[in-house]
Each structure stands twice: as C-alpha cells, then as structure tokens.
Write an enzyme that holds these catalytic residues in place. Structure first.
Site, PDB file in Angstrom:
ATOM      1  N   GLY A 209       0.832  -1.203   0.000  1.00 14.38           N
ATOM      2  CA  GLY A 209       0.000   0.000   0.000  1.00 14.38           C
ATOM      3  C   GLY A 209       0.863   1.247   0.000  1.00 14.38           C
ATOM      4  N   ASN A 210       0.247   2.387   0.269  1.00 19.30           N
ATOM      5  CA  ASN A 210       1.020   3.625   0.381  1.00 19.30           C
ATOM      6  C   ASN A 210       0.344   4.565   1.375  1.00 19.30           C
ATOM      7  OD1 ASN A 210      -0.818   5.506  -1.133  1.00 19.30           O
ATOM      8  ND2 ASN A 210      -0.463   3.977  -2.722  1.00 19.30           N
ATOM      9  N   ARG A 211       0.979   5.683   1.643  1.00 20.91           N
ATOM     10  CA  ARG A 211       0.544   6.536   2.742  1.00 20.91           C
ATOM     11  C   ARG A 211      -0.507   7.574   2.344  1.00 20.91           C
ATOM     12  NH1 ARG A 211       5.716   9.073   5.173  1.00 20.91           N
ATOM     13  NH2 ARG A 211       4.166  10.035   6.522  1.00 20.91           N
ATOM     14  N   SER A 212      -1.049   7.475   1.151  1.00 17.14           N
ATOM     15  CA  SER A 212      -2.054   8.468   0.758  1.00 17.14           C
ATOM     16  C   SER A 212      -3.288   8.354   1.669  1.00 17.14           C
ATOM     17  CB  SER A 212      -2.470   8.229  -0.694  1.00 17.14           C
ATOM     18  OG  SER A 212      -3.562   9.047  -1.008  1.00 17.14           O
ATOM     19  N   ALA A 277      -3.186   7.869  -5.247  1.00 17.99           N
ATOM     20  CA  ALA A 277      -1.824   7.333  -5.287  1.00 17.99           C
ATOM     21  C   ALA A 277      -1.939   5.893  -5.767  1.00 17.99           C
ATOM     22  CB  ALA A 277      -1.198   7.407  -3.903  1.00 17.99           C
TER      23      ALA A 277
END
Ligand SMILES: Cc1cc2nc3c(=O)[nH]c(=O)nc-3n(C[C@H](O)[C@H](O)[C@H](O)COP(=O)(O)O)c2cc1C
Length: 415
Positions: A209-212, A277
């Site tokens: 995943g990512n931090r968006s 993102a």
C-alpha cells in the site's frame, strides 16, 4: 485560525439535533458562536442545549434584548452565517426577504458569507419552488450546499439529508479562509476524481500500500460538487473519510480496479482529476493462502516478483488523443516529489508534466510532515502551456478550491 464571530441559524427540521455538533465543533475551534434557532427549531432541540454548547444566550424573536438592537447588530458583526439545517420554509423566507424572526432579520443584515445547509424530504428538495429558491439564493451569492443522499425522517432514503457536521464545518472553515471559494460555476460539468491509495494484494491478508490518506482528492471532489459539478469520486483506501455530500462515490481497492472504474466513467466526463496514489507495481501473483513465516529462525523470506501496473493518467491522456474520451477537456495529474542530486522538486515535476502529457499538474513537495496524512498542504500548479503558480499553504480544502479555480480557468480558456 483567529477567533471569528459565527452565527449558526437552526431551522425546524428533524436534523436540528446535528446542529448541536456543528455548534460544538465551531466553539471548540475557538470561535465565538451565536445560535439563532427559529421557534420551530426549538420544538426539536431546547434552547438550553444551544446556550450550553455556545456559551451564549439564545433568542428567537426581534423583541428580545431590544436595547442591543440584535436584529441588526448580529448580522452586521458576523464573519460568517451558517444555517444548518435550512428547512424548505427557511429558504423560502430568505428568498422573500422576510424578517419575521431574529434569524431571517440577521440574514438581511449580514454582509459576510452565508452558508445554507438544506435538509428536507426528497420531494420537498426537488419541488420547483425549492429549486427556484435555491437557485435565487446562489445567484445572490449565498452558498447553498447540496444535501447528502441517505436515510431521511422515517424509513425512506434519497437526496435531502443534512451533510455530517464535520463536512458543514469544513465548508465553514473554507469560507473563513477564503470568502469567495465556492462560486456556483461548474454547473453542467461532469468531473471524475480519483483519491486514496491502492492496495496490491500479496496474499489474503497482506498488501503493498502507500501513505495516501485521500484527503486532497476528497477535498477536490467535495469542492467541485458544491460548485455545481456532477462529480464521481473513485475512492481507493483512505483514512476513514466521510463520503462527500452530493458526490457519487465508487469504492475500489487495487490499481486494476481503479483503472477499470476510470475507463468506465471517463468517457462521460469533461474533467479528470487524478489525485489517487496508484501503485506502480503489483505482485505478479497473489498467493491464494497466507504465506507462512516458517518455523525456523533461518528460513529464507519469500521473494515477491513485481510487475508494472498500467499508468492510469498517461492512459487517459492517450485515450483522449485516440478520440475515446470525446467530452474530456481537462486532465489534471498530481505529483508528490522530493528533490535529489539531479534537481529540485520543480525540476522533477516539469519532467513529469512533459512525460504524462496532462493539462495541469498539482505538485506537492513530500517529506517530514508534508502532504501525506496531514490536513494542510502547499505546492505548485504547472500548466502544459508553461505557466507555473504557487499554491499558498493552507487547508487541503483551500488547496482544492485553488485547483478547481485552475480547472475552471482552463475550461474557460477553451481548454
Ligand atoms: C417531525 C418533523 C420533521 C420535519 N422535518 C423537516 C425537515 O427536515 N425539513 C423541512 O424543510 N421541514 C421539516 N419539517 C417541517 C417544518 O418544521 C415546518 O415547515 C416549519 O414551519 C419550519 O419552520 P422554520 O423554517 O421557521 O424553522 C418537519 C416537521 C416535523 C413535524
């Protein structure tokens, strides 16, 4: 934000209880809040509740406290008037210029921004009388929020529900930051916004995943909808954000699902804002069973092969060039950049704008406490014609209003 004088008008609808949270949040933010309920509103929530939450006495009529001439003074001194909920009746009285109670008198004397948050049954909301009243108030410069869709009084559902207090106050804060942030200038435009971070499954329990947080994209969707656009929001994973009122939200998880949703909705849209993102890579295969850690300390960790995801933004630009998006007039990309030994943030952003071929690029410098997961933002806006402007620091909603301004200017310029 500095302490402001905010009047919260409450009219007599079932959603009057939600006004308590609106008042509480504004007071907790440090503002001076004066509540002006109608007589009908007090049949739903007692004056004592509003007095305790605001710390100020509550009156409904123009003949209370006459030496202070409140029917004139309250409006004159206000920095913002929020009416939540605004009943069909209150909207009609405001349009007619009635002044038969303290709230309507205040609406006539206020010269600050006025925000109405209507709430009523769908039939009342869709009645031509109410439609005309809403349109008249907008023409006169008031902001009239689109209601949310959902459960109404009783068991029925539909458009007419009061947006959540947090959302009303998001707009209230925006109008305090920038009084002209919500003109009704996107009516008739279909806007597609993507937001949040995708998750690329590794196995049934793990993902890349990512931090968006999705906050910036949600803010763009929210602002565009309240400026009159028909907005579809393709929402990947977010930090538990509330679906924006008046927006059609399509929830997705992976980059592939996001791509499919964009392909489905883009052919109808005039504007695409790609704030999501989207993961560049995904595991080549998702394991059907949970990958086991293994019993031994020395067991080798698994190797996960990655493959590239399609570039959704570049794909949309290509599809438009190929004539597959006949209505698309503005494509907006986002770049979260850091500088490195080759160049600064703007250097990399300019290269990205060239590479992607979109019309506008919103650039955020990322790093410690910037852009991701926070409520404020700053950056630059780059246009394909080479113009560059700074996006001054402020809330993500303020940033969204600047981004929507740029889209409106681009559309107006024949883009
Ligand atoms: C239980 C109940 C719920 C109501 N809910 C609403 C509502 O959500 N929206 C609305 O416009 N009117 C609603 N009404 C009707 C208003 O109370 C009525 O039009 C009243 O005259 C509004 O007065 P005001 O605009 O001065 O507050 C409701 C009435 C009742 C009895």
């Amino acid at each position: 934000m500095e302490r402001k004088r905010i009047v919260v008008g409450v009219s007599g609808g079932i959603a009057a209880y939600k006004a308590c949270t609106v008042v509480r949040q504004l007071a907790e933010a440090g503002h001076s809040v004066q509540v002006l309920p109608t007589e009908s509103a007090l049949r739903f929530v007692g004056a004592a509740t509003f007095e305790a939450l605001s710390g100020q006495p509550v009156h409904t009529g123009v003949f209370d406290d006459v030496p202070q001439v409140p029917h004139v003074a309250i409006g004159q001194q206000a920095d913002l008037v929020v009416v939540a909920p605004a009943t069909a009746d209150l909207l009609a009285r405001a349009v007619a210029g009635r002044a038969d109670d303290l709230l309507t008198a205040t609406l006539l004397t206020a010269r600050c921004p006025v925000l109405f948050a209507p709430a009523m049954h769908t039939e009342m909301w869709q009645h031509p009388a109410t439609r005309e009243n809403v349109s008249t108030l907008r023409t006169r410069g008031a902001v009239v929020l689109e209601p949310a869709s959902g459960r109404l009084t009783g068991t029925d559902t539909g458009p007419g529900r009061l947006p959540e207090a947090e959302e009303i106050n998001t707009f209230a804060s925006l109008l305090l930051e920038r009084p002209d942030a919500l003109p009704y200038d996107l009516a008739g435009q279909k806007v597609l916004v993507t937001a949040g971070g995708t998750r690329e499954p590794i196995d049934p329990v793990r993902f890349i995943g990512n931090r968006s947080s999705g906050k910036q994209g949600y803010a763009v969707a929210r602002v565009a909808a309240q400026r009159g656009a028909e907005v579809t929001l393709i929402a990947a994973h977010t930090a538990g954000l509330i679906d924006p009122a008046g927006v059609d939200v399509v929830h997705v998880s992976s980059a592939q699902q996001l791509q499919d949703a964009v392909s489905k909705h883009a052919p109808e849209a005039q504007v695409l804002v790609m704030a999501a993102a989207v993961a560049d890579f995904r595991p080549a295969r998702m394991a059907q069973a949970k990958i086991k850690k293994g019993p031994g300390e020395d067991d080798r960790p698994p190797t996960i092969d990655l493959v590239r995801n399609d570039d959704v933004l570049a794909g949309a630009v290509r599809a438009r060039a190929d004539g597959q998006l006949p209505h698309m007039r503005a494509i907006v990309g986002f770049a979260a950049e850091t500088g490195d030994e080759n160049g600064d943030v703007l250097f990399h952003a300019r290269a990205k704008l060239q590479r992607k071929g979109c019309d506008l690029l919103v650039v955020n410098a990322v790093g410690e406490g910037r852009a991701f997961e926070v409520d404020h933002n700053d950056g630059w806006l780059l246009a394909a014609d080479g113009t560059e402007s700074a996006l001054e620091p402020g809330s993500k909603t303020l940033m969204a209003s600047r981004i929507v301004d740029a889209v409106v200017a681009f559309l107006g310029g024949g883009g």
